[in-house]
Design an enzyme around this catalytic site. Structure first.
Site, short mmCIF file in Angstrom:
data_model
loop_
_atom_site.label_atom_id
_atom_site.label_comp_id
_atom_site.label_asym_id
_atom_site.label_seq_id
_atom_site.Cartn_x
_atom_site.Cartn_y
_atom_site.Cartn_z
CG ASP A 47 -22.89 7.48 68.08
OD1 ASP A 47 -23.74 6.35 68.07
OD2 ASP A 47 -22.67 8.00 69.06
CE LYS A 88 -20.28 0.53 65.60
NZ LYS A 88 -20.03 1.68 66.25
N GLY A 99 -27.16 1.54 67.93
CA GLY A 99 -28.48 2.19 66.82
C GLY A 99 -27.65 2.38 65.59
CG HIS A 100 -25.33 -0.66 64.10
ND1 HIS A 100 -25.24 -1.59 64.42
CD2 HIS A 100 -24.38 0.40 64.75
CE1 HIS A 100 -24.26 -1.77 65.30
NE2 HIS A 100 -23.65 -0.74 65.70
CD GLN A 111 -22.43 -0.59 72.20
OE1 GLN A 111 -21.86 -1.69 72.42
NE2 GLN A 111 -23.55 -0.59 71.93
P1 IMP Z 1 -24.84 1.83 78.03
O1 IMP Z 1 -23.93 1.01 77.08
O2 IMP Z 1 -26.32 2.22 77.66
O3 IMP Z 1 -24.37 1.29 79.45
O4 IMP Z 1 -24.02 3.22 77.94
C1 IMP Z 1 -22.67 3.36 78.58
C2 IMP Z 1 -21.97 4.45 77.44
O5 IMP Z 1 -21.89 4.11 76.45
C3 IMP Z 1 -22.64 5.85 77.51
O6 IMP Z 1 -21.74 6.87 77.56
C4 IMP Z 1 -23.38 5.73 76.19
O7 IMP Z 1 -23.79 6.96 75.76
C5 IMP Z 1 -22.26 4.85 75.39
N1 IMP Z 1 -23.20 4.17 74.33
C6 IMP Z 1 -23.51 2.85 74.55
N2 IMP Z 1 -23.98 2.43 72.96
C7 IMP Z 1 -23.43 3.57 72.49
C8 IMP Z 1 -23.55 3.44 70.79
O8 IMP Z 1 -24.01 2.59 70.24
N3 IMP Z 1 -23.18 4.52 70.23
C9 IMP Z 1 -22.55 5.56 71.17
N4 IMP Z 1 -22.38 5.57 72.48
C10 IMP Z 1 -22.87 4.33 72.84
#
Ligand code: IMP
Length: 436
Positions: A16, A19, A43-44, A222
């Protein structure tokens, strides 16, 4: 500003960082744009001419119609969401299907991965996005994954789904005492329907990338601190979201990246969604103020983000382990009205002062930030487009970040709009800065 023909953009915090806007901006100068890890958990968000786009699976650079977009082998792809995303962007007048390559080696996210994600969350909360990402990588590494290339053979696909369902149902029942019903036939039919829509995009993406003479921008999803190996394990995502994921995620040899430029995107403060240690988190009014002024709510899940001061120990960890050439700083304007601004320069952990990022979550949970304090600038920098628009206090803040991390702040983003940014380094190559 002249950047290398190969550019890698990574999130340098917990995701977040903004990017989306940076990639959108820089991909104007690139011909191929690549996503190589993660899936629809990303989520970009990009604002183009007042229109908001949120990309979950497609590379953000695809919004520029001259680019070729690549979904590389390290991603886990939910075809249903991918088709929805393509249709949505095409309905806004931007063609996608004729410029997209999807690696035949990428793994699929299927409905039972999401069921398992929800169940695992119930039993031990990580705060995932519930998009089935962890279970898809879990089955991939257990050699039970299903790949895009398996969709060409309906019988094989059906038998793989059937095996997967038996395994996941048994796991849920025997280990977690929960049962669920899902029919293999329905999963297969629905997936093949979506496959029909994008099957002409399926390709040997690694070979394409290896042989193309075009300029390439690699978009990390991420952030470094969510990387499964160097992040705050186990509160991480299930892929290598740092530079470590590039070679395996694209199928390109490590040498391919020796002449690439690496930029890390960081907010001027820090946020995190989901569970896990966050040493500089502010659970008080200041944290609330950062959330409100920064609009800190998740693009994928809508969850309020945890907010705090910039953690330079963590940022330096990201710079060092990813070989970052420079930092792109976003949302500086969110700090505009603060009287005092702090950055974390070390942690106090059990009476010891530590200035490196600990591997152990229990140590990180005990870490008390040691702050350096800055006078706020209390001037409007929102939408600024020139270094001359920056107050001296803001410049001191930026200089300290450079000094501490050892790399220049090369660019600033000052609003979500495409054209609101400032280049701080005008050198031919990243490696120096014009703010001292
Ligand atoms: P997962 O990737 O859905 O398995 O989530 C694992 C961890 O990564 C959690 O804390 C999510 O909130 C975090 N996370 C996954 N994708 C994103 C992203 O695009 N932005 C911020 N946090 C993310």
């Amino acid at each position: 500003m002249k950047l290398s023909k190969k550019l890698v953009i990574l999130g340098a915090q917990w995701g977040d960082e903004g990017k989306g806007k940076i990639v959108d901006l820089l991909s104007a100068d690139y011909e191929v744009v690549v996503r190589y890890q993660g899936g629809s958990n990303a989520g970009h968000t990009v604002m183009v001419n007042g229109q908001k786009f949120i990309l979950h699976l497609l590379p953000t650079g695809i919004l520029h119609t001259h680019t070729v977009g690549v979904i590389a082998q390290g991603m886990v792809v939910d075809l249903e969401l991918l088709v929805e995303e393509i249709k949505d962007i095409e309905s806004k007048g931007i063609s996608v299907k004729d410029r997209l390559l999807i690696s035949e080696r990428a793994h699929l996210v299927l409905p039972y991965h999401k069921t398992l994600d929800a169940l695992l969350e119930k039993k031990g909360k990580i705060g995932t996005t519930l998009r089935g990402i962890g279970p898809a990588y879990m089955l991939k590494h257990a050699r039970k994954g299903i790949r895009v290339c398996d969709l060409w053979d309906k019988d094989r696909f059906y038998s793989l789904v059937k095996d997967n369902l038996e395994l996941v149902e048994e796991l849920c029942k025997k280990v977690y005492c929960e049962s669920f019903e899902m029919k293999a036939e329905e999963v297969v039919e629905k997936t093949l329907e979506n496959f029909e829509y994008i099957k002409h995009c399926v390709a040997d993406a690694s070979n394409y990338l290896l042989n193309t003479k075009k300029s390439i921008l690699f978009e990390g999803a991420q952030g470094v601190l969510l990387d499964v190996d160097i992040g705050t394990y186990p509160y991480v995502t299930s892929s290598n979201s740092s530079a470590l994921g590039l070679s395996a995620g694209t199928g390109l040899p490590p040498k391919f990246f020796s002449d690439a430029e690496f930029l890390g995107v960081s907010k001027a403060y820090a946020t995190r969604v989901g569970e896990g240690p966050f040493p500089t988190e502010l659970k008080d009014e200041t944290g609330q103020l950062l959330r409100e002024r920064g609009g800190e709510y998740g693009a994928t899940t809508g969850r309020p983000r945890r907010c705090g001061w910039l953690d330079l120990v963590a940022l330096r960890h990201a710079v060092n382990l990813n070989g970052l050439d420079g930092i792109v700083l976003t949302k500086l304007d969110v700090l505009d009205s603060f009287e005092e601004i702090k950055v974390c320069v070390a942690y106090k952990i059990e009476d010891k002062v530590v200035d490196t990022f600990p591997a152990s979550v229990s140590l990180l949970e005990k870490a008390q930030p040691i702050y350096k304090s800055f006078e706020g600038w209390r001037k409007d920098t929102h939408g600024a487009t020139s270094p001359e628009d920056l107050p001296e206090q803001a410049l001191s803040y930026l200089r300290f970040i450079q000094e501490f991390t050892g790399v220049p702040v090369v660019m600033l983003s000052t609003s979500p709009e495409r054209d609101k940014y400032i280049w701080l380094s005008y050198e031919e190559r990243v490696g120096s800065s014009n703010i001292g």
